[in-house]
Enzyme design. Structure first.
Site, PDB file in Angstrom:
ATOM      1  N   LEU A 114      24.963  32.467  90.015  1.00 41.54           N
ATOM      2  CA  LEU A 114      25.122  32.165  91.440  1.00 41.54           C
ATOM      3  C   LEU A 114      26.296  32.950  92.036  1.00 41.54           C
ATOM      4  O   LEU A 114      26.825  32.603  93.083  1.00 41.54           O
ATOM      5  CB  LEU A 114      25.316  30.659  91.650  1.00 41.54           C
ATOM      6  N   ASP A 143      18.565  46.070  93.811  1.00 39.16           N
ATOM      7  CA  ASP A 143      19.720  46.577  94.591  1.00 39.16           C
ATOM      8  C   ASP A 143      20.234  47.918  94.068  1.00 39.16           C
ATOM      9  O   ASP A 143      20.454  48.848  94.841  1.00 39.16           O
ATOM     10  CB  ASP A 143      20.841  45.530  94.744  1.00 39.16           C
ATOM     11  N   ASP A 200      25.289  40.906  95.701  1.00 37.44           N
ATOM     12  CA  ASP A 200      26.028  39.644  95.681  1.00 37.44           C
ATOM     13  C   ASP A 200      27.171  39.652  96.684  1.00 37.44           C
ATOM     14  O   ASP A 200      27.412  38.676  97.398  1.00 37.44           O
ATOM     15  CB  ASP A 200      26.579  39.374  94.279  1.00 37.44           C
ATOM     16  N   GLU A 229      14.885  41.152  92.815  1.00 39.17           N
ATOM     17  CA  GLU A 229      15.803  41.142  91.670  1.00 39.17           C
ATOM     18  C   GLU A 229      15.826  42.496  90.971  1.00 39.17           C
ATOM     19  O   GLU A 229      14.771  43.087  90.702  1.00 39.17           O
ATOM     20  CB  GLU A 229      15.351  40.055  90.691  1.00 39.17           C
TER      21      GLU A 229
HETATM   22  C1  GLA Z   1      23.399  40.533  89.354  1.00 40.63           C
HETATM   23  C2  GLA Z   1      24.076  41.729  89.986  1.00 40.63           C
HETATM   24  C3  GLA Z   1      23.373  42.144  91.274  1.00 40.63           C
HETATM   25  C4  GLA Z   1      21.878  42.300  91.060  1.00 40.63           C
HETATM   26  C5  GLA Z   1      21.313  41.093  90.316  1.00 40.63           C
HETATM   27  C6  GLA Z   1      19.867  41.288  89.960  1.00 40.63           C
HETATM   28  O1  GLA Z   1      23.546  39.413  90.181  1.00 40.63           O
HETATM   29  O2  GLA Z   1      25.419  41.433  90.274  1.00 40.63           O
HETATM   30  O3  GLA Z   1      23.951  43.333  91.765  1.00 40.63           O
HETATM   31  O4  GLA Z   1      21.583  43.503  90.380  1.00 40.63           O
HETATM   32  O5  GLA Z   1      22.028  40.806  89.143  1.00 40.63           O
HETATM   33  O6  GLA Z   1      19.079  41.313  91.090  1.00 40.63           O
END
Ligand code: GLA
Length: 388
Positions: free
Chosen positions: A131, A38, A178, A35
């Site tokens: 989600l 990215d 995502d 988490e």
């Molecule tokens: C959101 C963002 C992702 C990522 C997550 C945390 O979902 O869209 O790019 O940074 O938070 O891991």
């Protein structure tokens, strides 16, 4: 045909008399682990879920892109000639997702034949639950326009288009996890992604074969990543990398943390420690799944939650309670998933304990005076596709 596809087709029928060119769909995602890594060029391990967003598309005779959705009464239309200005003005609400994709796709594939389209969207991905309902819209629309505009982009390029829409049209400074999860999902597998190179590997999960299920506990605490905490965490990571003399925290390893502690202030150090240890936990989770199977990853998931709660400070009381209660009720591991500050937690639970764990979480929320959460199970599912 899914309910969402049927609803998108019905809605399209109210927008135009022309026959649909087709229907496309793309899933939301759960992040198993990794988490906020990215945008630090690190590692993530999400999987696409069965909840999907459908897009039905018909061609038009003019150069207008018109979008409607079952989650808003607004039908928004922009001519292709005006798209740059409308996107730059950031005046769009939900339509920033599909129109941002149209805008980014055109820029990414100028040889494609962009022409007017009517797009109708319907979704069963819960909104605001962490989600990736937004990535599901982006990936469904990107897949549809890629086909009807003959843009010829591959899945990774379409994920990039979705991210550009999210960053530049919506204004949320997110990473690419995502969109990659939504584009590349496979049944019963997670997508192991190196966010520096965008190399991916499909990692078998084998949850069902091991008698396990993933329970989602949606706290219904809403979050927005365009502002506030998400942006601040990103800035802390960038400040930490700069102070350590690296271009991104990907280049800091667990053995560098002792030195980092002497260079950074306490808060920045803890932000950095989360990213560095989380990258290692993703690698450890992939190794454990490959060698021992899913029963071996529970402690890594729970350690990830502790790191987000204590070092990255992106959890909230509802998420912590969901995780603690699920663990007490027999989960092998549990953690918040997504950007944090609300949204959902996931718990890896033996199938025969799912019902008890859900009840335990509902009772614990009631006892704490929290709003009743939504609980449901998810399975790793296929990524974006043309359905008809
Ligand atoms: C959101 C963002 C992702 C990522 C997550 C945390 O979902 O869209 O790019 O940074 O938070 O891991």
């Amino acid at each position: 045909m899914t309910d969402s596809t049927a609803a998108a087709l019905t809605l399209l029928g109210t927008l135009t008399d022309r026959a649909p060119e087709g229907t496309w769909s793309a899933p939301g995602r759960v992040n198993l682990i990794g988490e906020h890594t990215d945008y630090n060029e690190g590692f993530v391990l999400p999987f696409a879920i069965g909840h999907r967003t459908a897009a039905a598309v018909a061609l038009r005779d003019d150069d207008v892109v018109r979008v409607g959705s079952t989650f808003s009464d607004d039908v928004v239309e922009v001519s292709l000639a005006d798209l740059d200005g409308v996107i730059a003005a950031r005046s769009l609400d939900w339509a920033a997702y599909p129109l941002g994709v149209a805008w980014a796709l055109r820029a990414a594939a100028p040889e494609g034949v962009a022409r007017g389209v009517d797009i109708a969207i319907s979704s069963d991905v819960p909104i605001g639950a962490g989600l990736s309902s937004s990535a599901a819209i982006e990936s469904a629309v990107a897949s549809a326009l890629n086909d009807v505009w003959a843009a010829g982009l591959d899945r990774v390029a379409l994920a990039r288009v979705g991210r550009i829409a999210e960053n530049d049209a919506v204004g949320a400074p997110t990473g690419i996890m995502d969109q990659m999860a939504s584009m590349l999902g496979r049944p019963d597998a997670a997508t192991f992604l190196d966010c520096r190179t965008l190399e991916t590997a499909s990692i078998d999960l084998g949850f069902a074969a091991a008698g396990l299920e993933v329970l989602v506990i949606d706290t219904l605490v809403s979050h927005a990543h365009a502002s506030g905490g998400y942006r601040e965490r990103r800035a802390s990571c960038e400040a930490g990398a700069a102070a350590l003399g690296v271009s991104s925290l990907r280049d800091v390893s667990v053995t560098d943390l002792d030195r980092a502690r002497t260079v950074l202030d306490d808060e920045t150090f803890r932000r950095v420690r989360h990213i560095v240890t989380e990258n290692q936990r993703v690698l450890d989770t992939v190794a454990a799944l490959r060698s021992e199977g899913p029963r071996a990853i529970g402690d890594l998931l729970t350690a990830s939650h502790a790191s987000m709660r204590d070092d990255f400070e992106i959890s909230v009381a509802e998420l912590d309670l969901a995780v603690e209660t699920a663990l007490s009720a027999g989960a092998l591991g549990a953690r918040m998933t997504g950007g944090g500050f609300g949204g959902a937690a996931i718990a890896l639970i033996p199938k025969d304990r799912i019902a008890d764990a859900s009840t335990a979480v509902e009772r614990a929320f009631a006892a704490s005076g929290f709003r009743a959460p939504h609980t449901f199970t998810v399975t790793a599912s296929a990524g974006a596709r043309r359905d008809a």
